[in-house]
Design an enzyme around this catalytic site. Structure first.
Site, PDB file in Angstrom:
ATOM      1  N   LYS A 277       0.845  -1.201   0.000  1.00 19.73           N
ATOM      2  CA  LYS A 277       0.000   0.000   0.000  1.00 19.73           C
ATOM      3  C   LYS A 277       0.882   1.254   0.000  1.00 19.73           C
ATOM      4  CE  LYS A 277      -3.781  -2.575   1.971  1.00 19.73           C
ATOM      5  NZ  LYS A 277      -4.382  -3.185   3.141  1.00 19.73           N
TER       6      LYS A 277
ATOM      7  N   GLN B 289      -4.960  -2.029   9.248  1.00 19.84           N
ATOM      8  CA  GLN B 289      -4.818  -3.361   8.655  1.00 19.84           C
ATOM      9  C   GLN B 289      -5.403  -4.423   9.586  1.00 19.84           C
ATOM     10  OE1 GLN B 289      -3.628  -3.842   5.549  1.00 19.84           O
ATOM     11  NE2 GLN B 289      -3.888  -6.047   5.657  1.00 19.84           N
TER      12      GLN B 289
ATOM     13  N   ASP C 232     -11.402   1.951   3.243  1.00 15.16           N
ATOM     14  CA  ASP C 232     -11.685   0.510   3.156  1.00 15.16           C
ATOM     15  C   ASP C 232     -13.170   0.264   2.916  1.00 15.16           C
ATOM     16  OD1 ASP C 232      -9.633  -1.413   3.396  1.00 15.16           O
ATOM     17  OD2 ASP C 232      -9.363  -0.973   5.527  1.00 15.16           O
TER      18      ASP C 232
HETATM   19  N1  GUN Z   1      -6.718  -7.380   5.716  1.00  9.42           N
HETATM   20  C1  GUN Z   1      -6.863  -8.126   4.594  1.00  9.42           C
HETATM   21  N2  GUN Z   1      -7.455  -7.404   3.630  1.00  9.42           N
HETATM   22  C2  GUN Z   1      -7.679  -6.180   4.135  1.00  9.42           C
HETATM   23  C3  GUN Z   1      -8.247  -4.978   3.612  1.00  9.42           C
HETATM   24  O1  GUN Z   1      -8.698  -4.906   2.462  1.00  9.42           O
HETATM   25  N3  GUN Z   1      -8.278  -3.924   4.455  1.00  9.42           N
HETATM   26  C4  GUN Z   1      -7.824  -3.993   5.722  1.00  9.42           C
HETATM   27  N4  GUN Z   1      -7.918  -2.906   6.483  1.00  9.42           N
HETATM   28  N5  GUN Z   1      -7.290  -5.084   6.247  1.00  9.42           N
HETATM   29  C5  GUN Z   1      -7.214  -6.166   5.446  1.00  9.42           C
END
Ligand code: GUN
Length: 282
Positions: free
Chosen positions: A50, A94, A117
């Site tokens: 990211k 996350q 998200d």
């Molecule tokens: N963990 C696995 N996929 C994601 C996601 O798309 N967003 C977040 N915040 N955590 C994750």
């Protein structure tokens, strides 16, 4: 035909870069804050990807790597601060979080205007009514793949296997918005094959390696594989048995190189949208 998420993702990012540069000319740079609590190796890879995507698009980014035993108060205080920070347009915590932290409480603390998200109940509610600014990243990535491949979903039978809050449920809503006739199947579905074999568009989000076999798929169906699993040899594979199903599908997305690359692209798109709109509240 192969639906390459890698290729589509690159095309979408080129468009995002143009929009980002336009916004920067007006004096605003999209900013994303990513928070990771603990040492989960897979999460570290995601967070680094990211950060890399932010760098490539010229976004401002902040990364918070917090220790495993961070208290809920500390994490909530950081989110409160970032909610107020003008340079930051998107906040992502996350998941999964260590077990002493309440995921629901933490994700709901993120201001809905910075919830890139699209996990906050306010934003998920707007996905349901079809009026949201943000789209949930993985399902939005799937819709982008269908659109880019020239597949019109209107009037088609779309079957989603999986009913998670992050993928299956919002996926069904996005397909419905585009006028598909949508069925959601799950672990309690009786005679799964009866449903999947009627699907013009089949989306697999089960989380089980090679779960979808050729006899479950209609000849000429479009098959999108959201799964990321490891097979017995430790090799990355999807929910769809690609070697069997690719002979029957008209379009199919691979794993890796399918939905995976799209998810971060959609996160970047949400962050850019947030910066473009610069909302203070909904
Ligand atoms: N963990 C696995 N996929 C994601 C996601 O798309 N967003 C977040 N915040 N955590 C994750």
């Amino acid at each position: 035909m192969l639906i390459s998420g890698k290729e589509i993702s690159a095309a979408v990012r080129a468009e995002l870069l143009e929009r980002t540069n336009k916004l920067k000319e007006k004096g605003r740079t999209p900013g994303l804050a990513v928070i990771l609590v603990g040492e989960d190796p897979a999460s570290k890879v995601y967070v680094n990807n990211k950060e890399k995507a932010c760098f490539e698009l010229g976004f401002y980014s902040e990364k918070y790597l917090l220790s495993e035993n961070t208290s809920e108060e500390e994490l909530l205080a950081l989110i409160d601060r970032l909610n107020e920070e003008d340079k930051i347009h998107g906040i992502l915590v996350q998941l999964p979080l260590p077990s002493h932290l309440n995921e629901k409480k933490v994700t709901e603390r993120i201001s809905p205007v910075k919830d890139v998200d699209c996990f906050h109940p306010v934003n998920i509610g707007k996905v349901l009514t079809g009026e949201g600014v943000f789209a949930p990243c993985t399902p939005a990535g799937v819709m982008e793949m269908l659109k880019f491949s020239g597949i019109d979903v209107a009037g088609k039978n779309a079957v989603v296997i999986g009913r998670s809050n992050i993928v299956g449920k919002p996926m069904a809503m996005l397909l419905l918005k585009e006028n598909a006739t949508v069925t959601i199947c799950h672990s309690k579905t009786k005679d799964l094959k009866e449903h999947t074999s009627k699907a013009d568009i089949l989306i697999a989000a089960v989380g089980r390696a090679n779960f979808v076999k050729a006899d479950m798929v209609k000849e000429g169906a479009v098959v999108i594989d959201v799964g990321i699993n490891r097979n017995e040899d430790g090799k990355l594979c999807g929910d769809v048995d690609f070697s069997e199903v690719s002979g029957k599908a008209s379009y199919i997305s691979p794993v890796p190189g399918g939905v995976g690359p799209m998810t971060i692209t959609e996160l970047m798109k949400n962050t850019l949208l947030s910066a473009e709109e610069n909302l203070k509240n909904f």
